[in-house]
Every structure is written in structure tokens, then in C-alpha cells.
Design a protein around this motif. Sequence first.
Motif, mmCIF file in Angstrom:
data_model
loop_
_atom_site.group_PDB
_atom_site.id
_atom_site.type_symbol
_atom_site.label_atom_id
_atom_site.label_comp_id
_atom_site.label_asym_id
_atom_site.label_seq_id
_atom_site.Cartn_x
_atom_site.Cartn_y
_atom_site.Cartn_z
ATOM 1 N N LEU A 50 -2.824 -8.009 3.140
ATOM 2 C CA LEU A 50 -4.255 -7.815 3.380
ATOM 3 C C LEU A 50 -4.495 -6.543 4.199
ATOM 4 O O LEU A 50 -5.415 -5.764 3.915
ATOM 5 N N LEU A 51 -3.648 -6.330 5.214
ATOM 6 C CA LEU A 51 -3.779 -5.114 6.012
ATOM 7 C C LEU A 51 -3.418 -3.884 5.186
ATOM 8 O O LEU A 51 -4.100 -2.851 5.251
ATOM 9 N N GLU A 52 -2.346 -3.992 4.407
ATOM 10 C CA GLU A 52 -1.908 -2.854 3.585
ATOM 11 C C GLU A 52 -2.994 -2.436 2.593
ATOM 12 O O GLU A 52 -3.144 -1.254 2.287
ATOM 13 N N ALA A 53 -3.754 -3.408 2.100
ATOM 14 C CA ALA A 53 -4.775 -3.114 1.102
ATOM 15 C C ALA A 53 -5.918 -2.284 1.679
ATOM 16 O O ALA A 53 -6.513 -1.456 0.973
ATOM 17 N N VAL A 54 -6.250 -2.504 2.954
ATOM 18 C CA VAL A 54 -7.387 -1.779 3.541
ATOM 19 C C VAL A 54 -6.960 -0.515 4.279
ATOM 20 O O VAL A 54 -7.803 0.333 4.587
ATOM 21 N N LEU A 55 -5.659 -0.353 4.555
ATOM 22 C CA LEU A 55 -5.207 0.788 5.352
ATOM 23 C C LEU A 55 -5.575 2.152 4.758
ATOM 24 O O LEU A 55 -5.951 3.058 5.518
ATOM 25 N N PRO A 56 -5.470 2.355 3.440
ATOM 26 C CA PRO A 56 -5.849 3.678 2.922
ATOM 27 C C PRO A 56 -7.272 4.079 3.298
ATOM 28 O O PRO A 56 -7.515 5.220 3.718
ATOM 29 N N LEU A 57 -8.224 3.157 3.186
ATOM 30 C CA LEU A 57 -9.612 3.470 3.535
ATOM 31 C C LEU A 57 -9.794 3.581 5.052
ATOM 32 O O LEU A 57 -10.540 4.431 5.538
ATOM 33 N N VAL A 58 -9.113 2.708 5.790
ATOM 34 C CA VAL A 58 -9.186 2.774 7.250
ATOM 35 C C VAL A 58 -8.625 4.111 7.739
ATOM 36 O O VAL A 58 -9.227 4.800 8.571
ATOM 37 N N ASN A 59 -7.453 4.498 7.210
ATOM 38 C CA ASN A 59 -6.819 5.739 7.642
ATOM 39 C C ASN A 59 -7.648 6.962 7.268
ATOM 40 O O ASN A 59 -7.652 7.967 7.985
ATOM 41 N N LEU A 60 -8.344 6.883 6.144
ATOM 42 C CA LEU A 60 -9.196 7.995 5.724
ATOM 43 C C LEU A 60 -10.270 8.273 6.775
ATOM 44 O O LEU A 60 -10.493 9.427 7.177
ATOM 45 N N GLN A 61 -10.940 7.209 7.221
ATOM 46 C CA GLN A 61 -11.962 7.379 8.245
ATOM 47 C C GLN A 61 -11.342 7.726 9.591
ATOM 48 O O GLN A 61 -11.900 8.528 10.359
ATOM 49 N N ALA A 62 -10.172 7.134 9.862
ATOM 50 C CA ALA A 62 -9.502 7.390 11.144
ATOM 51 C C ALA A 62 -9.143 8.861 11.294
ATOM 52 O O ALA A 62 -9.279 9.442 12.379
ATOM 53 N N ARG A 63 -8.682 9.472 10.215
ATOM 54 C CA ARG A 63 -8.331 10.893 10.284
ATOM 55 C C ARG A 63 -9.559 11.749 10.583
ATOM 56 O O ARG A 63 -9.495 12.704 11.345
#
Length: 210
Positions: A50-63
Motif C-alpha cells: 500500500l505504501l509502495e503504491a502511493v510513494l511515486p506520487l508522494v515523492n513527486l510532491q516531496a521533491r
Amino acid sequence: QHGPQAVGDVEVAMRRIAEQADRAGRVIKSVHDFVRRRDQARVPVRPGALLEAVLPLVNLQARKLGVRVETRVAAGLPDVVCDRTMVEQVLLNLARNAMQAMDQARVVDPSLTLEVVLAPAAAGGKRWLEFRVIDVGLGIPEAVQQQLFTPFFTTKAEGMGLGLSLCRTVVEQHGGFLGFEPNLPQGTIFRFTLPAQSVGVATADTDSTA
């Protein structure tokens, strides 16, 4: 401005407000109905997935916002039984809210932690997993806390105020609870629980940093 023109403008404005409120109400009802209809969509899912699935979008905003993101998944957790699409949306919404809050508060070293642990044993022997979204922002003002999960309440200039209300609905439809508490010495922890699979244990996840 006074007179009939002013009264007419007020009437138009009130009519538009009523239309928007009615539309927002229909949105909430449709999502509630959608969640109820998707009971059969609940399947065992590895918590880390579940975490792995959202990480790409989370990391995009985090960057974009300069936020450090860390994930922590306790070893040996059982699978969680859920509608993964809806739960991923809850995680994504909470993570985005946390990052935006830290950005607006101009936190010097913003960080976000997504964590999953086994919740304390509940009565009846049912097992639950607890998901935590942890930030190091300035916390939530007391006046805001009282209304945080109220439909239509929002602190965002262009928000409809449905995000946290719908997040809580999704979690409660799974039988869980969504709440928050201070993250000492600074920040906020949003946490929610979901039912664990009663039989079988998933492959252990390891901690990772993104």
C-alpha cells in the motif's frame, strides 16, 4: 451599492452557494454509496504494498517541496484486508495534506514518515494494523481541530473540504478509526486502523527510505 440591483446580486450569490452546497452533498453521498458497494472489493494486501503504491506520487510532491520521505513497515505483519484503491487514496490524501501544511508553515527541514505497525490487541481477539502519517509541521490549531472532519470545512483557499471527511468515511467503512495527535516535539501524527487478515502472515517487509 444599494437598491434592487444589490438585492438581486445577493440573491444570485445565495443561489450559487446553495447550488454548490447541494452539489457537494451529492458528491459525499455518492462516495459513501460507492464505499458501501465496494465491500466485496476487500482483499488481503501486504501492508508495504500500500505504501509502495502511493510513494511515486508522494515523492513527486516531496521533491517539489523539499520534503524528506521515509517509510517504516514493522517486520512480520499480517496482510491487511481492505479495498486497496480507497485506502491508497486515504494515504495519499493524508501525505499531501501533511506536506502542504509544512510548506505553508515554512518548516526549515520538512520530513514525512509513513509507518505501519501492529495495533494493540483489541477485545475479541481481532487484529488490526495501524497506519501512521507523521509530519514535523507546526501542528493543528485548537480551533481547527474541532472542525477538521466536518464536511465542507477547509483551510485551503480552493478546497471543497471533503478530503478528511471522506478519508474517515473510508476507514470507518472498514471498521477502523481515523484520528490524530501531536507529534512531539513538533508536528502531527494522523493514524488509522484497518483489519488484519485472520489467518496467515505476510512476508516480512524491511524498513526503507525514499
